[in-house]
Design an enzyme around this catalytic site. Structure first.
Site, short mmCIF file in Angstrom:
data_model
loop_
_atom_site.label_atom_id
_atom_site.label_comp_id
_atom_site.label_asym_id
_atom_site.label_seq_id
_atom_site.Cartn_x
_atom_site.Cartn_y
_atom_site.Cartn_z
N ASP A 192 -14.09 -109.86 -6.70
CA ASP A 192 -13.13 -108.75 -6.82
C ASP A 192 -11.74 -109.32 -6.61
O ASP A 192 -11.58 -110.54 -6.43
CB ASP A 192 -13.45 -107.62 -5.83
CG ASP A 192 -13.12 -106.25 -6.41
OD1 ASP A 192 -11.95 -106.06 -6.80
OD2 ASP A 192 -14.00 -105.39 -6.48
N HIS A 265 -10.26 -106.04 -11.78
CA HIS A 265 -10.66 -106.54 -10.45
C HIS A 265 -10.87 -108.05 -10.48
O HIS A 265 -11.85 -108.57 -9.94
CB HIS A 265 -11.94 -105.82 -9.98
CG HIS A 265 -11.71 -104.39 -9.57
ND1 HIS A 265 -10.96 -104.03 -8.48
CD2 HIS A 265 -12.14 -103.22 -10.12
CE1 HIS A 265 -10.94 -102.71 -8.36
NE2 HIS A 265 -11.64 -102.19 -9.35
N GLU A 328 -12.26 -99.62 -13.69
CA GLU A 328 -10.86 -99.60 -13.26
C GLU A 328 -10.04 -100.77 -13.80
O GLU A 328 -9.45 -101.52 -13.03
CB GLU A 328 -10.79 -99.60 -11.72
CG GLU A 328 -11.47 -98.41 -11.08
CD GLU A 328 -11.39 -98.42 -9.56
OE1 GLU A 328 -11.21 -97.34 -8.99
OE2 GLU A 328 -11.53 -99.49 -8.94
C1 TNX Z 1 -13.80 -97.58 -6.68
S1 TNX Z 1 -16.67 -97.70 -7.65
C2 TNX Z 1 -14.18 -98.86 -7.01
C3 TNX Z 1 -14.15 -99.91 -5.98
C4 TNX Z 1 -13.62 -99.40 -4.66
C5 TNX Z 1 -14.22 -98.04 -4.41
C6 TNX Z 1 -13.90 -97.48 -3.07
C7 TNX Z 1 -15.98 -98.71 -8.55
C8 TNX Z 1 -16.72 -99.05 -9.71
N1 TNX Z 1 -14.76 -99.17 -8.22
O1 TNX Z 1 -13.39 -101.00 -6.46
O2 TNX Z 1 -13.96 -100.30 -3.67
O3 TNX Z 1 -13.78 -97.15 -5.38
O4 TNX Z 1 -14.66 -96.33 -2.79
#
Ligand code: TNX
Length: 759
Positions: A192, A265, A328
C-alpha cells in the site's frame, strides 16, 4: 429566572430480550448444522491413544496431538491404525463432501470423519472447542453427535500489514484464530502507500526503500493541524518467511490470497522506482493515511515491473487467486499525462475509467498465463470488467450484485458489516478507531446473498470475509481486540445456514467460549455485553427510558448517584420518575460478576425535552434512526456519529418547530452540531431561532453566521431577552459544496445535528 422542572416518567421497561432458554449451550462457534447432545461424555487423558484410520489423515491428527501437548502439557501417542476402544480416531471418508465432517463422542470413543483433510480438520476444531478451557490433564468432553458442513466456500479474514507491520509470529497467531473458526481464506494485504512488505528478488529497492517510512501520522486523520512522529517505521517478509507462513496456513487448510495493490495505493513502490509514475517525483513512502494522487502510470515499463513482481508472487503462493487491489485510484495524474491521453486515443478508451479497466485487463491476461485467477475490489467493474475476474464488493452490496448478474464470482465484504477497523462500542473508553460503528450484532446480521439475486445468480456469491485495515492498529493486542469476537460472528455468517442463526443464542455460546479466548490469552472485546438506551416520547410527562442489552442472560444493575454500579446495586426492573436531569450508570451482571463496560448516560431535561417536534424536510434516510424526536430526546449525540443520536441532512437543511405545550419564559436555544471534514460533515453555514405564540407568526430572536458556529464548537447557542412563547423554530443551513483540496471536494457537504435545548 424562575426554573420550572418537568417531571419525567422514566418507565424503566424490563427488557424482554431474554429468549426462550435453549437447552444446548456448548461453546461452539460457528454453530454446527446438526447437533445432538447425549448423556455424559468421554475423558481424554494421558493413556488415550490417537488413531488415524486412514494414512492421509495423520497430519491433521498430529495437529490435534500438538495442540493437546501445547495447551495441556500431555503428549498422547498418535498412530496410524484401526481405532481401539477408549480412543480418539480420525478418518477421511471420500463419500462425504470435501469440507463436511462428522464428530461422534460417547463414553467409549471420539470419532471424526471428514470428506477431505479439511473436513477432518474442521472436526478436530470442533473437538478443540469442547475441550476444557483451563489447564488440566483430564480432558472431559461432552457426548455429541454432529454432522456439519459449511454454507459458503470463501470464509475469510483480511489483514493489512502495510499501514502497520505484524511479525511472522503474529501473523501465525492470526492464522490460528482463523483455524479455530473454520475460516479457510487469509487475504494478506501486502502493499500500500505506507509500506511494501514482500521481498521481490528482482527489485531489491522494494524492501530497502519501499518497506520503510520516515514517520507516521499521530492521532486521527481528521485532526488539524496534522502531526507526525519522526520515527522510521517498517518491515517486510523475506521470501522464506512468506513460504513459512503459506505452509503454516496450509497445515490449517487455509489458502493465502496475497494482495499487490495497483494502479492506486502504490506510493511506496513509486518511492523506490519513480519511473513507474506519470510524473518524475521524487516520491516518499506515505506517512499519512487516505488516498494519494500519485499512482502507477500505464507505461510499458510499469507493466514489465508488475509482471515481474506477479511472477515471483505466483511462485510463492500456491493458491489460485491473486488480489490486484484496484480500489481508490485517483485519475488526476492520468488526466494530466500526455502519454496516458495518447494511449487512450490509440486504444479507443473514452475516459480514465476505461483506462483503469485497460490496466486491470492487461494484468488479468498476464495472470492467466501464470494459471492464476484475478480478484479485485469492486472498482474494477468501472469501465468494463476483466474476463473471469472475481469481485470483492466493499462499497455496499451493489458491486457484488452487478458482478453476480454478469456471471462473475463475488466475495461480499461491504463496509457496513465487514469493516472491523470501525468502532464496535460507543463506550467513551474505546480505543481510537477509524470511525464508523459496527457492533457485533450488526456483523452477525449480515446476509451475503442480496435478496435481489435469483437462485442462479446467488451461486456466484462465493462467501464473505472480515477486513482489518490497520491505520489505527499499531500492535497485535489491538488486532486481537478489533477482530475478536467479530471474527467469530463473520465465521458463523459464512459457515452456518441462515435459518439456524440466532443472535441471542450466538452470544450465549460466545459468553462460554470467551473462557477459551482467555485460556489462549486473547485480548477480546467485551462490547457484546454493552448496555444501550432507548428513549421514547411519553406524552406530556416527558420521556420513557429503556435500558437494553442484546446479550440474553444476567441482569442489568444501575445507579443514579454517580457511583459505579456493583453486584448489589438495584436491578433494572421497575418504573420511577425524575424531576430533573440525571446521570444513569448501568452494567450487566451474571451473579456477582460484572460482564462488560459500565454504561453512563446523562439524560437532560429542559423545556423542549420530549415535546412535539415537526421537521419541514426529512433527514437523509441513512442518518435518521429516530426521526425529529432525536433532537428532543434528552440525549446528546455522541461519537461515533453514525450511532443513533444524529440526524444528517445533505440535500436540505434543518427546519424544526417544537411545541413546548404551553407558553414558557425562554431566553436561550442550543443546537448540537458536528464537524468532521474527512466524512464530508461541516458545521451549518448559519443558524437562526424564531419564536411564536400561535405557530403562524414567527419572530426571529437571533442568528449565528458560520464563523460564530465554528467558534462555538459542538454546541451553538443563541441567547435573547426573555420571551413568553409556546413555539420555537430552529433553522440551520448546510455549507454547500465541499471546496477543492478537501476530502469529497465537489460533492454536497452534510450537516449532522442533534439536541435542541430550550431554556
Ligand atoms: C478503504 S476498502 C480502503 C482502504 C482503507 C479503508 C479504511 C478499500 C478497498 N480501500 O485503503 O484502509 O478504507 O477503512
Amino acid at each position: 429566572m424562575k426554573k420550572i422542572f418537568f417531571t419525567i416518567a422514566l418507565s424503566l421497561v424490563v427488557t424482554t430480550l431474554v429468549m426462550a432458554q435453549k437447552q444446548i449451550n456448548l461453546p461452539l462457534i460457528p454453530l454446527p448444522q446438526k447437533l445432538e447432545i447425549g448423556q455424559g461424555g468421554f475423558e481424554i487423558n494421558e493413556s488415550t491413544v490417537l488413531y488415524s484410520e486412514s494414512e492421509d489423515a495423520i497430519n491433521d491428527l498430529n495437529f490435534l496431538q500438538a495442540y493437546i501437548t501445547d495447551h495441556y502439557g500431555i503428549t498422547l501417542k498418535s498412530t496410524i491404525g484401526a481405532k481401539q476402544k477408549k480412543s480418539v480416531s480420525v478418518k477421511r471418508n471420500a463419500t462425504m463432501k470435501p469440507d463436511a465432517y462428522t464428530l461422534r463422542i460417547d463414553s467409549m470413543s471420539v470419532r471424526i470423519e471428514g470428506g477431505s483433510g479439511a473436513g477432518v480438520f474442521y472436526g478436530i476444531q470442533t473437538l478443540i472447542q469442547l475441550l476444557p478451557a483451563g489447564k488440566t490433564t483430564k480432558l472431559h468432553v461432552a457426548s455429541v453427535n454432529i454432522e456439519d458442513e459449511p454454507r459458503f466456500s470463501w470464509r475469510g479474514m483480511h489483514l493489512d500489514v502495510s499501514r502497520h507491520f505484524f511479525t511472522v509470529k503474529e501473523v501465525k497467531k492470526y492464522l490460528d484464530y482463523l483455524a479455530m473458526y473454520k475460516l479457510n481464506t487469509f487475504h494478506w494485504h501486502l502493499t500500500d502507500d505506507q509500506g511494501w512488505r514482500i521481498e521481490i528478488k528482482k527489485y531489491p529497492k522494494l524492501t530497502s526503500i519501499s518497506a520503510y517510512r520516515k514517520g507516521t501520522l499521530i492521532g486521527h486523520y481528521s485532526e488539524t493541524p496534522e502531526r507526525y512522529d519522526t520515527i522510521q517505521y517498517g518491515g517486510f517478509y523475506t521470501q522464506d518467511e512468506i513460504r513459512d507462513v503459506v505452509a503454516y496456513a496450509s497445515a490449517r487448510h487455509i489458502t493465502v490470497v496475497p494482495e499487490i495493490e495497483m494502479p492506486g495505493h502504490a506510493l511506496a513502490a513509486l518511492a523506490a522506482y519513480p519511473m513507474l509514475a506519470c510524473t518524475s517525483g521524487p516520491f516518499e513512502v506515505g506517512r499519512s493515511w487516505g488516498v494519494f494522487k500519485d499512482v502507477f502510470c500505464p507505461l510499458d515499463v510499469t507493466f514489465n515491473f508488475l509482471e515481474d513482481v506477479l511472477t515471483e508472487v505466483s511462485d510463492l503462493f500456491p493458491g489460485k487467486y491473486i488480489h490486484i487491489g484496484g480500489d481508490e485510484c485517483p485519475k488526476d495524474r492520468w488526466k494530466e499525462s500526455p502519454f496516458c491521453q495518447e494511449l487512450m486515443k490509440r486504444n479507443g478508451l473514452k475516459d480514465e475509467h476505461e483506462l483503469q479497466s485497460y490496466f486491470v485487463q492487461r494484468i488479468g491476461k498476464f495472470l492467466q498465463t501464470k494459471n492464476k485467477k484475478m480478484i479485485g475490489w469492486d472498482e474494477i467493474l468501472e469501465g468494463g470488467i476483466a474476463d473471469d475476474a472475481t469481485i470483492m464488493s466493499w462499497r455496499g452490496y451493489s458491486g457484488g450484485v452487478q458482478a453476480a448478474k454478469l456471471k462473475h464470482d463475488v466475495v461480499m465484504t461491504p463496509t457496513a458489516y465487514c469493516y472491523f477497523d470501525y468502532y464496535q462500542s460507543t463506550s467513551p473508553s474505546e480505543p481510537l478507531a477509524i470511525g464508523g460503528y459496527l457492533p457485533l450484532s450488526m456483523v452477525y446480521k449480515f446476509e451475503p446473498v442480496a435478496d435481489v439475486l435469483s437462485a442462479d445468480e446467488a451461486k456466484y456469491i462465493l462467501g464473505t470475509q472480515g477486513n482489518l485495515w490497520t491505520e489505527y492498529i499499531g500492535d497485535f493486542k489491538k488486532v486481537e481486540y478489533m477482530t475478536m469476537p467479530r471474527m467469530a460472528a463473520i465465521a458463523e455468517v459464512a459457515w452456518t445456514d441462515k435459518e439456524k442463526k440466532d443472535y441471542s443464542f450466538f452470544t450465549s455460546r460466545l459468553s462460554s467460549h470467551t473462557k477459551l479466548l482467555s485460556f489462549l490469552n486473547i485480548n477480546y472485546s467485551k462490547a457484546f455485553y454493552d448496555i444501550s438506551t432507548r428513549v421514547t416520547p411519553n406524552g406530556d410527562r416527558g420521556i420513557n427510558v429503556e435500558l437494553l442489552c442484546a446479550y440474553p442472560n444476567g441482569q442489568i444493575r444501575y445507579t443514579t448517584n454517580m457511583t459505579e454500579p456493583n453486584s448489589s446495586s438495584p436491578i433494572y426492573d421497575k418504573k420511577f420518575s425524575y424531576d430533573q436531569s440525571m446521570m444513569l450508570k448501568a452494567a450487566l451482571f451474571e451473579g456477582p460478576q460484572m460482564k462488560g463496560n459500565v454504561f453512563s448516560q446523562r439524560y437532560l431535561v429542559n423545556y423542549a425535552t420530549g415535546k412535539e417536534i415537526v421537521l419541514q424536510d426529512q433527514p437523509d434516510p441513512e442518518y435518521n434512526k429516530g426521526g425529529g424526536f432525536t433532537l428532543v430526546n434528552g440525549i446528546l449525540g455522541n461519537l461515533p456519529w453514525n450511532g443513533n443520536d444524529w440526524l444528517g441532512f445533505q440535500k436540505t437543511g434543518l427546519n424544526a418547530t417544537i411545541d413546548l405545550g404551553m407558553a414558557r419564559g425562554i431566553s436561550q436555544v442550543t443546537l448540537d452540531v458536528l464537524s468532521d471534514s474527512v466524512s464530508w460533515i461541516y458545521p451549518p453555514s448559519s443558524m437562526e431561532v424564531l419564536v411564536s405564540e400561535n405557530n403562524i407568526d414567527f419572530t426571529s430572536v437571533g442568528k449565528l453566521d458560520s464563523i460564530s458556529i465554528r467558534k462555538a464548537g459542538r454546541q451553538a447557542t443563541i441567547k435573547f431577552s426573555k420571551k413568553e412563547v409556546r413555539f420555537v423554530k430552529v433553522i440551520a443551513t448546510t455549507a454547500g459544496k465541499i471546496q477543492a483540496g478537501a476530502p469529497g471536494a465537489g460533492n454536497d457537504s452534510w450537516i449532522m445535528v442533534d439536541e435542541i435545548s430550550v431554556n
